[in-house]
Enzyme design. Structure first.
Site, PDB file in Angstrom:
ATOM      1  N   HIS A 114      88.453  59.380  53.757  1.00  0.00           N
ATOM      2  CA  HIS A 114      87.408  60.404  53.938  1.00  0.00           C
ATOM      3  C   HIS A 114      87.996  61.635  54.610  1.00  0.00           C
ATOM      4  O   HIS A 114      89.026  61.558  55.278  1.00  0.00           O
ATOM      5  CB  HIS A 114      86.264  59.842  54.789  1.00  0.00           C
ATOM      6  CG  HIS A 114      86.708  59.490  56.182  1.00  0.00           C
ATOM      7  ND1 HIS A 114      87.321  58.289  56.486  1.00  0.00           N
ATOM      8  CD2 HIS A 114      86.683  60.187  57.333  1.00  0.00           C
ATOM      9  CE1 HIS A 114      87.633  58.277  57.770  1.00  0.00           C
ATOM     10  NE2 HIS A 114      87.266  59.421  58.306  1.00  0.00           N
TER      11      HIS A 114
ATOM     12  N   ALA B 220      79.961  60.062  63.562  1.00  0.00           N
ATOM     13  CA  ALA B 220      79.008  58.959  63.589  1.00  0.00           C
ATOM     14  C   ALA B 220      78.798  58.536  65.045  1.00  0.00           C
ATOM     15  O   ALA B 220      79.722  58.572  65.842  1.00  0.00           O
ATOM     16  CB  ALA B 220      79.540  57.780  62.760  1.00  0.00           C
TER      17      ALA B 220
ATOM     18  N   LYS C 211      90.700  67.626  64.205  1.00  0.00           N
ATOM     19  CA  LYS C 211      91.252  66.411  64.797  1.00  0.00           C
ATOM     20  C   LYS C 211      91.688  65.423  63.727  1.00  0.00           C
ATOM     21  O   LYS C 211      91.320  65.570  62.560  1.00  0.00           O
ATOM     22  CB  LYS C 211      90.257  65.778  65.774  1.00  0.00           C
ATOM     23  CG  LYS C 211      88.978  65.322  65.138  1.00  0.00           C
ATOM     24  CD  LYS C 211      88.025  64.842  66.216  1.00  0.00           C
ATOM     25  CE  LYS C 211      86.763  64.279  65.661  1.00  0.00           C
ATOM     26  NZ  LYS C 211      86.916  63.119  64.772  1.00  0.00           N
TER      27      LYS C 211
ATOM     28  N   CYS D 280      82.951  58.670  66.520  1.00  0.00           N
ATOM     29  CA  CYS D 280      83.460  59.897  67.144  1.00  0.00           C
ATOM     30  C   CYS D 280      82.515  60.468  68.195  1.00  0.00           C
ATOM     31  O   CYS D 280      82.967  61.060  69.175  1.00  0.00           O
ATOM     32  CB  CYS D 280      83.805  60.920  66.063  1.00  0.00           C
ATOM     33  SG  CYS D 280      85.209  60.343  65.062  1.00  0.00           S
TER      34      CYS D 280
ATOM     35  N   GLU E 186      94.727  58.096  65.805  1.00  0.00           N
ATOM     36  CA  GLU E 186      93.308  57.868  65.480  1.00  0.00           C
ATOM     37  C   GLU E 186      92.465  59.108  65.811  1.00  0.00           C
ATOM     38  O   GLU E 186      91.721  59.593  64.979  1.00  0.00           O
ATOM     39  CB  GLU E 186      92.815  56.642  66.242  1.00  0.00           C
ATOM     40  CG  GLU E 186      91.347  56.305  66.005  1.00  0.00           C
ATOM     41  CD  GLU E 186      91.074  55.756  64.602  1.00  0.00           C
ATOM     42  OE1 GLU E 186      91.826  54.881  64.175  1.00  0.00           O
ATOM     43  OE2 GLU E 186      90.118  56.207  63.966  1.00  0.00           O
TER      44      GLU E 186
ATOM     45  N   HIS F 276      91.926  64.776  57.924  1.00  0.00           N
ATOM     46  CA  HIS F 276      92.929  63.724  57.787  1.00  0.00           C
ATOM     47  C   HIS F 276      93.981  64.055  56.732  1.00  0.00           C
ATOM     48  O   HIS F 276      93.673  64.650  55.710  1.00  0.00           O
ATOM     49  CB  HIS F 276      92.265  62.420  57.352  1.00  0.00           C
ATOM     50  CG  HIS F 276      91.365  61.811  58.379  1.00  0.00           C
ATOM     51  ND1 HIS F 276      91.754  61.577  59.675  1.00  0.00           N
ATOM     52  CD2 HIS F 276      90.092  61.355  58.294  1.00  0.00           C
ATOM     53  CE1 HIS F 276      90.755  61.007  60.335  1.00  0.00           C
ATOM     54  NE2 HIS F 276      89.729  60.876  59.521  1.00  0.00           N
TER      55      HIS F 276
ATOM     56  N   ASP G  98      87.070  66.171  61.256  1.00  0.00           N
ATOM     57  CA  ASP G  98      88.158  65.277  60.886  1.00  0.00           C
ATOM     58  C   ASP G  98      88.917  66.004  59.787  1.00  0.00           C
ATOM     59  O   ASP G  98      88.302  66.416  58.793  1.00  0.00           O
ATOM     60  CB  ASP G  98      87.557  64.020  60.225  1.00  0.00           C
ATOM     61  CG  ASP G  98      87.565  62.796  61.105  1.00  0.00           C
ATOM     62  OD1 ASP G  98      88.023  62.877  62.255  1.00  0.00           O
ATOM     63  OD2 ASP G  98      87.102  61.743  60.624  1.00  0.00           O
TER      64      ASP G  98
ATOM     65  N   ASP H 132      81.846  66.457  63.738  1.00  0.00           N
ATOM     66  CA  ASP H 132      82.143  65.985  62.367  1.00  0.00           C
ATOM     67  C   ASP H 132      80.963  66.004  61.394  1.00  0.00           C
ATOM     68  O   ASP H 132      80.797  65.060  60.607  1.00  0.00           O
ATOM     69  CB  ASP H 132      82.715  64.558  62.416  1.00  0.00           C
ATOM     70  CG  ASP H 132      83.990  64.447  63.234  1.00  0.00           C
ATOM     71  OD1 ASP H 132      84.452  65.479  63.770  1.00  0.00           O
ATOM     72  OD2 ASP H 132      84.527  63.338  63.356  1.00  0.00           O
TER      73      ASP H 132
ATOM     74  N   SER I 154      93.440  55.359  59.831  1.00  0.00           N
ATOM     75  CA  SER I 154      92.077  54.822  59.891  1.00  0.00           C
ATOM     76  C   SER I 154      91.564  54.400  58.511  1.00  0.00           C
ATOM     77  O   SER I 154      90.475  53.849  58.395  1.00  0.00           O
ATOM     78  CB  SER I 154      91.118  55.861  60.498  1.00  0.00           C
ATOM     79  OG  SER I 154      90.852  56.911  59.586  1.00  0.00           O
TER      80      SER I 154
HETATM   81 ZN   LIG Z   1      87.896  60.064  60.144  1.00  0.00          ZN
END
Ligand SMILES: [Zn+2]
Length: 198
Positions: free
Chosen positions: A86, A146, A111, A150, A118, A69, A67, A25, A75
Site C-alpha cells: 500500500h 489507522a 514517513k 499509525c 517500520e 513506501h 506513508d 495518513d 511492512s
Molecule cells: Zn504503511
C-alpha cells in the site's frame, strides 16, 4: 449548508495557536477502493476538514503525514510484514484523499520511505517533534488512520515527547473494531486523552 453547519458546530474543539492538528495518513490506499482499506475511513474526511478549518482559523498548525513506501517495504506481506502492499510512493494510492482540504502553511511529513524501517509513528525520525517545539506547540490533536496502527503509535510517541495529546475518536477509524478498542485502552494507559464524543 445546514448539515455542514451542524458538522462544524459539533466538531469545534477549542483549538488555539499553540496547538497542532495532526492528520495521519489520510491517503487513497487506506480509503474506499484502496489497497489497504480501513473500513469507513472516508466518513472522517468532512470531520477532518471541519477541524482543519478550525485549526487554520485559530492559527494552529496543521500537519499532514503520508506513508510513502518503497515497493519492498518490510511492512508488506511479501517481505514478512502484516499488510498488503500500500501507499507505494509515486502511485495514486499514496495520494492524500482527494476531498481533504489543507490550508496553505500546512506541514507535510513523509514517513516509512525506507524498506527496513517500520516508522508507524509520525514522530519516528521525521524531525516533527523538533519542529513542533520550535513553533512552541504544546498540545497535539491527532486524527486520521489507522487508529490501532499509525494513529496509536503517533499518539503514544507524542505523550512520550512531552506533548499534551488528544485523539479524536470521531475523526479516526480502526482496521478492526477490536483493534480500535485495544488501541484506545493502550493510548489511555500511556496518557493520551481519547475524546469520545464529537
Ligand atoms: Zn504503511
Amino acid at each position: 449548508m445546514a448539515h455542514e453547519d451542524a458538522v462544524m458546530t459539533r466538531q469545534k474543539i477549542g483549538l488555539r495557536m499553540s496547538d497542532a492538528l495532526l492528520v495521519v495518513d489520510l491517503q487513497r490506499d487506506f480509503c474506499a477502493g484502496g489497497k489497504l482499506e480501513v473500513p469507513h475511513a472516508d466518513e472522517i474526511v468532512p470531520i477532518v476538514n471541519a477541524l482543519v478549518e478550525e485549526a487554520h482559523a485559530r492559527g494552529a498548525l496543521v500537519v499532514a503525514s503520508r506513508d510513502l513506501h518503497p515497493p519492498d517495504h518490510q511492512s508488506f506481506h511479501a517481505f514478512g510484514g502484516r499488510w498488503p502492499q500500500h501507499c507505494v510512493r509515486g502511485t495514486r494510492g499514496a495520494d492524500l484523499h482527494p476531498d481533504l482540504k489543507l490550508p496553505e502553511g500546512a506541514l507535510f511529513v513523509a514517513k516509512a520511505r525506507r524498506a527496513e524501517r517500520e516508522q508507524a509513528s509520525v514522530f519516528d525520525a521525521t524531525g516533527l517533534a523538533e519542529e513542533l517545539r520550535r513553533r512552541a506547540v504544546e498540545r497535539v490533536f491527532i486524527v486520521g488512520v489507522a487508529e490501532e496502527v499509525c494513529v496509536k503509535a503517533s499518539a503514544i510517541d507524542a505523550v512520550r515527547l512531552g506533548f499534551v495529546t488528544h485523539v479524536l475518536r470521531a475523526a479516526t477509524r480502526p482496521v478492526t473494531p477490536e483493534g480500535g478498542e485495544n488501541a484506545r485502552a493502550e493510548m489511555r494507559a500511556a496518557g493520551v486523552t481519547v475524546i469520545e464524543a464529537p
